[in-house]
Motif scaffolding. Structure first.
Motif, mmCIF file in Angstrom:
data_model
loop_
_atom_site.group_PDB
_atom_site.id
_atom_site.type_symbol
_atom_site.label_atom_id
_atom_site.label_comp_id
_atom_site.label_asym_id
_atom_site.label_seq_id
_atom_site.Cartn_x
_atom_site.Cartn_y
_atom_site.Cartn_z
ATOM 1 N N ASN A 232 -21.923 5.390 11.352
ATOM 2 C CA ASN A 232 -22.437 5.001 10.033
ATOM 3 C C ASN A 232 -22.947 6.189 9.228
ATOM 4 N N LEU A 233 -22.414 7.377 9.537
ATOM 5 C CA LEU A 233 -22.681 8.554 8.726
ATOM 6 C C LEU A 233 -21.558 8.726 7.706
ATOM 7 N N GLU A 234 -21.917 9.156 6.514
ATOM 8 C CA GLU A 234 -20.920 9.390 5.463
ATOM 9 C C GLU A 234 -21.423 10.497 4.564
ATOM 10 N N GLY A 235 -20.589 11.483 4.284
ATOM 11 C CA GLY A 235 -21.080 12.540 3.415
ATOM 12 C C GLY A 235 -20.072 13.616 3.126
ATOM 13 N N ASN B 204 -32.780 9.404 12.764
ATOM 14 C CA ASN B 204 -33.457 10.671 12.507
ATOM 15 C C ASN B 204 -33.030 11.735 13.509
ATOM 16 N N GLY B 205 -32.895 11.341 14.784
ATOM 17 C CA GLY B 205 -32.440 12.280 15.788
ATOM 18 C C GLY B 205 -31.021 12.749 15.537
ATOM 19 N N LEU B 206 -30.161 11.831 15.111
ATOM 20 C CA LEU B 206 -28.776 12.184 14.812
ATOM 21 C C LEU B 206 -28.706 13.145 13.629
ATOM 22 N N LEU B 207 -29.492 12.893 12.597
ATOM 23 C CA LEU B 207 -29.500 13.783 11.438
ATOM 24 C C LEU B 207 -29.996 15.173 11.808
ATOM 25 N N GLU C 114 -32.556 13.802 -8.074
ATOM 26 C CA GLU C 114 -33.780 13.087 -8.422
ATOM 27 C C GLU C 114 -34.464 12.382 -7.249
ATOM 28 N N ARG C 115 -33.728 12.025 -6.200
ATOM 29 C CA ARG C 115 -34.322 11.163 -5.173
ATOM 30 C C ARG C 115 -34.018 11.589 -3.727
ATOM 31 N N SER C 116 -33.247 12.628 -3.512
ATOM 32 C CA SER C 116 -32.799 12.933 -2.155
ATOM 33 C C SER C 116 -33.944 13.356 -1.244
ATOM 34 N N VAL C 117 -33.701 13.226 0.058
ATOM 35 C CA VAL C 117 -34.642 13.675 1.083
ATOM 36 C C VAL C 117 -34.083 14.957 1.699
ATOM 37 N N PRO C 118 -34.723 16.097 1.470
ATOM 38 C CA PRO C 118 -34.219 17.337 2.076
ATOM 39 C C PRO C 118 -34.422 17.341 3.589
ATOM 40 N N LEU C 119 -33.351 17.593 4.320
ATOM 41 C CA LEU C 119 -33.424 17.797 5.761
ATOM 42 C C LEU C 119 -33.659 19.264 6.079
ATOM 43 N N ILE C 120 -33.122 20.118 5.235
ATOM 44 C CA ILE C 120 -33.305 21.561 5.320
ATOM 45 C C ILE C 120 -32.939 22.133 3.965
ATOM 46 N N GLY C 121 -33.644 23.182 3.546
ATOM 47 C CA GLY C 121 -33.277 23.829 2.294
ATOM 48 C C GLY C 121 -34.199 23.496 1.147
ATOM 49 N N PRO C 122 -33.953 24.097 -0.005
ATOM 50 C CA PRO C 122 -34.819 23.922 -1.177
ATOM 51 C C PRO C 122 -34.622 22.582 -1.859
ATOM 52 N N GLU C 123 -35.546 22.248 -2.743
ATOM 53 C CA GLU C 123 -35.392 21.056 -3.570
ATOM 54 C C GLU C 123 -34.124 21.180 -4.423
ATOM 55 N N PRO C 124 -33.315 20.122 -4.492
ATOM 56 C CA PRO C 124 -32.066 20.216 -5.263
ATOM 57 C C PRO C 124 -32.260 20.543 -6.740
ATOM 58 N N ARG C 125 -33.434 20.251 -7.284
ATOM 59 C CA ARG C 125 -33.665 20.583 -8.692
ATOM 60 C C ARG C 125 -33.555 22.088 -8.954
ATOM 61 N N LEU D 27 -30.302 -1.728 8.563
ATOM 62 C CA LEU D 27 -29.293 -1.656 9.613
ATOM 63 C C LEU D 27 -27.881 -1.969 9.105
ATOM 64 N N SER D 28 -27.773 -2.554 7.932
ATOM 65 C CA SER D 28 -26.458 -2.820 7.346
ATOM 66 C C SER D 28 -25.965 -1.663 6.467
ATOM 67 N N SER D 29 -26.806 -0.644 6.287
ATOM 68 C CA SER D 29 -26.455 0.480 5.422
ATOM 69 C C SER D 29 -25.693 1.547 6.202
ATOM 70 N N ASP D 30 -24.963 2.380 5.464
ATOM 71 C CA ASP D 30 -24.559 3.645 6.044
ATOM 72 C C ASP D 30 -25.622 4.680 5.663
ATOM 73 N N CYS D 31 -25.538 5.859 6.240
ATOM 74 C CA CYS D 31 -26.453 6.940 5.887
ATOM 75 C C CYS D 31 -25.646 8.034 5.218
ATOM 76 N N ASP D 32 -25.870 8.209 3.934
ATOM 77 C CA ASP D 32 -25.134 9.183 3.140
ATOM 78 C C ASP D 32 -25.844 10.534 3.163
ATOM 79 N N PHE D 33 -25.063 11.601 3.239
ATOM 80 C CA PHE D 33 -25.643 12.938 3.229
ATOM 81 C C PHE D 33 -24.775 13.863 2.386
ATOM 82 N N ILE D 34 -25.393 14.921 1.910
ATOM 83 C CA ILE D 34 -24.672 16.018 1.276
ATOM 84 C C ILE D 34 -25.192 17.315 1.870
ATOM 85 N N VAL D 35 -24.282 18.141 2.348
ATOM 86 C CA VAL D 35 -24.594 19.495 2.787
ATOM 87 C C VAL D 35 -24.119 20.442 1.697
ATOM 88 N N VAL D 36 -25.007 21.320 1.251
ATOM 89 C CA VAL D 36 -24.683 22.259 0.180
ATOM 90 C C VAL D 36 -24.407 23.629 0.794
#
Length: 268
Positions: free
Chosen positions: A90-93, A17-20, A138-149, A51-60
């Motif tokens: 383990n960041l990917e995006g 969370n701190g890294l994001l 449909e399922r993303s967690v916004p870190l900043i910005g409006p709902e993707p819908r 802990l075995s996952s990567d953390c995927d992100f999209i910046v718009v």
């Protein structure tokens, strides 16, 4: 908001969370008014990151990134993996222009992308595919910005199913073109991915690898329950360990079963 997570607490891991949060701060300083929003996608958005996952992100972005912005983003993602900690590798995006997300006609176009553990960014369609676009909307967690819908178009279930039919048909050949069953990760990934693709083919929705494994244990032929349970149990095993004896042969047979199961579902 699409799920119970928030910008303050987007994952169960405080270090991540701190890294994001720091990533978004840096991206804001680089993109300034061109930043639309930043979103967690992938397994953490689907409620199954571990802990075995990567953390995927999209910046718009409002527009495609400029040359100066691209250079600054490349410097940022070159530096992040050099830091101490688990999640920095383990960041990917991807960095996606808003206009691309408003139409399905721009699916599979290239976005500026950083792969898990890589320091060099590339231009790639990796995140600009139907299932990732579905998760974003449909399922993303916004870190900043409006709902993707508010800016991302709907991804129809039939489009997801069409993509899965194609992926399932070529799955083993495509997988072995870039990895090897010498590693337990590849063997486990094949089982997880086949369950996940069959889930989407049946439901028209996207789910996490972990949820797909649970679905597969209950919904697919009983002969595969032990293999699926093994893939779940082996997630913490180091990625480059050798597979369990007999598991590669079983996995290849499971992939063939998956292809036949897909043909029965679609009548192809």
């Amino acid at each position: 908001m699409n799920n119970a997570r928030s910008a303050k607490d987007p994952t169960p891991f405080s270090e991540l969370n701190g890294l994001l949060a720091e990533l978004i701060d840096c991206v804001q300083s680089i993109l300034a008014d061109d930043l639309v929003g930043g979103y967690v996608v992938g397994s953490f958005a689907l409620g199954a990151g571990d802990l075995s996952s990567d953390c995927d992100f999209i910046v718009v972005t409002k527009e495609p990134v400029t040359g100066e912005q691209e250079r600054a983003l490349r410097r940022l993602h070159d530096e992040i993996p050099t830091r101490p900690g688990h999640w920095v590798t383990n960041l990917e995006g991807s960095y996606a222009p808003q206009a691309d997300l408003g139409t399905l006609e721009r699916l599979d176009g290239e976005w500026l992308y950083v792969d898990r553990g890589w320091r060099e960014m590339q231009w790639s369609p990796h995140c600009n595919v139907a299932d990732t676009r579905w998760i974003l909307r449909e399922r993303s967690v916004p870190l900043i910005g409006p709902e993707p819908r508010t800016f991302a178009c709907e991804v129809p279930a039939d489009l997801l199913r069409d993509r899965m039919r194609t992926l399932i048909g070529n799955f083993l050949e495509d997988l072995l073109s870039w990895t090897s069953f010498d590693m337990i990760w590849a063997q486990r990934y094949a089982v997880e991915s086949m369950c996940r693709m069959l889930y989407t083919l049946e439901t028209g929705e996207v789910t996490s690898k972990l949820a797909a494994l649970e679905w597969g244990r209950g919904e697919l032929a009983p002969a595969w329950r032990n293999l699926i349970a093994q893939a779940r149990a082996d997630r913490p095993v180091p990625w480059d360990d050798p597979p369990r004896p007999g598991s590669v042969e079983a996995t290849i047979a499971f992939v063939e079963y998956g292809k036949e199961h897909a043909r029965r579902l679609t009548g192809a």
